[in-house]
Enzyme design. Structure first.
Site: not given
Ligand code: HSE
Length: 441
Positions: A105, A136, A205, A311
């Site tokens: 990202k 998702i 994102k 994850g």
């Molecule tokens: N560090 C991110 C989070 C996950 O805590 O959602 C990876 O984008």
């Protein structure tokens, strides 16, 4: 059965997760697709780097160029991350006309237009499902499932670390710093945690989602971004009393703008900030490390996506769904999917935060004495900002007390100026705290 050969760069947590998921369900995927997916090479940092799942030694190399330059490999999966060498790797793969799948990202956010232009030039596709909200399938849903829609609003809880911290602050009545320290100890937050808690990761994102949804690449510099460092347990408690929960929201919506002229639909709000959301709204119940996206389509109406945003396994699921799209492109002899990104909006632009209209929660620390409320109200009134409710816990006259106000819709510029005036009043102590309120109307 036709075979598509895969190469992967990155064999750590996510990379080994992808290999593991493929080993588990590769046959099933082949049966569903009518195409066999075969790993040929996986570039790793070191053969013995720690990884949660094993990767066969025979597939491993420490030279990423072996993956990119292997003429048998048709799809390259980049899982290195960051904006440095990963960019070189992706450009090298695209230059060889290989389809690229990435979870990166930060790289897309920084260099999206260049990467997609390179993909278009080479005739290859660049897929990125795993870059937003982990497992998702939000990219595919926006791209294909909702292809018949415009998107008046997208609200995302897109950072699991922030959501975990805010959830614990709410449920335990705990301070930000204490929860962060504990989250770091337990491995729920990175050290340093800045990328997550300062809203940068969420900015990447929501920028990607906004670009895809609105058909022009949103420059990340234009995304107003605030993290969660300034959310205190006091604000969590007062928000609760008022019937709200504080969440870090990524927002991409066609905004009501008091000064925007021309085609309003081409002007969008894209932002990240801690937001008061009504407890009755479904996003208020998204807790812990979970992510969620609330997508409003003009045809479909309101929809909700929920799941693990990070994850090894959730991310592997997303990476492999892109691999399948890439394999179908190859099976069917060309790019036959809705392309990963199409710049179709000629006049797309991001509204400056000052022009965005929202509701507000304000917490001041004031000296409890006659005339204080009147003077503060007068400043809001002069700025045409209406007060919808006020809480002041009973204190002792002459001492500092919190004063909480909920304010009606007003442009951010008006709010900013009013707060600057209020903060200069002699009986207002410290910096005013302000959070925006979202009603999802
Ligand atoms: N560090 C991110 C989070 C996950 O805590 O959602 C990876 O984008």
């Amino acid at each position: 059965m036709q075979q598509v050969n895969l190469g992967m760069i990155g064999g750590g947590t996510v990379g080994s997760g992808v290999y593991h998921a493929w080993a588990q369900n590769g046959d099933l995927m082949a049966a569903r697709l009518g195409v066999e997916l075969a790993f040929r090479k996986i570039a790793v940092k070191a053969f013995d780097e720690p990884r949660p799942y094993p990767i066969p030694q025979s597939l491993m190399t420490t030279d990423w160029q072996e993956v990119v330059n292997d003429p048998q490999i048709q799809v390259v999966i980049e899982l290195v991350g960051g904006t440095g060498i990963a960019k070189t790797m992706i450009l090298a793969a695209l230059a060889q006309r290989k389809t690229v799948v990435t979870a990166n990202k930060a790289l897309l956010s920084a260099h999206g237009p260049e990467l997609f232009a390179e993909a278009a030039k080479s005739g290859a596709n660049l897929y990125y499902e795993a870059s937003v909200c982990g497992g998702i399938p939000i990219i595919k849903s926006l791209r294909e499932g909702f292809v018949a829609n415009q998107f008046p609003a997208i609200y995302g809880i897109v950072n699991g670390t922030c959501n975990y911290i805010l959830t614990r602050m709410k449920h335990e009545g705990a301070d930000f710093a204490d929860v962060l320290a504990d989250a770091q100890k337990q491995g729920y937050a990175e050290t340093p945690p800045d990328l997550d808690i300062d809203g940068k990761d969420a900015q990447h994102k929501i920028g990607i989602l906004a670009s895809l949804a609105h058909g022009f690449w949103v420059d990340h510099h234009a995304i107003h971004t605030e993290g969660i460092r300034d959310v205190s347990k006091l604000d969590m408690q007062f928000a609760g009393q008022l019937g709200y929960t504080i969440k870090l929201l990524g927002i991409a919506k066609q905004a009501a703008s008091k000064s925007a002229i021309g085609n309003r639909k081409s002007a969008i709000q894209v932002s990240v900030y801690p937001t008061l959301i009504p407890n009755a709204h479904v996003l208020a119940s998204v807790n812990g490390v979970f992510n969620a996206c609330f997508v409003r389509g003009d045809v479909v109406g309101d929809t909700l996506f929920y799941g693990r945003g990070a994850g090894k396994d959730a991310t592997a699921s997303a990476v492999l769904s892109d691999v399948v799209d890439a394999a179908l492109d190859l099976k069917l002899g060309g790019k036959v999917r809705v392309p990963p990104f199409v710049a179709h909006a000629k006049n797309g632009r991001v509204l400056p935060m000052d022009e965005i209209v929202s509701r507000y929660y304000v917490r001041l620390s004031v000296v409890d004495k006659p005339g204080v409320l009147a003077k503060i109200s007068a400043i809001f009134a002069a700025a045409k900002i209406g007060i919808s409710s006020v809480i002041q816990p009973e204190g002792h006259e002459g001492e500092s007390v919190p004063l909480i106000m909920m304010l009606h819709d007003a442009p951010n510029a008006a709010m900013r100026k009013a707060l600057a005036k209020i903060s200069k009043l002699p009986f207002v102590k410290g910096k005013p705290v302000m959070f925006r309120v979202e009603s999802f109307e």
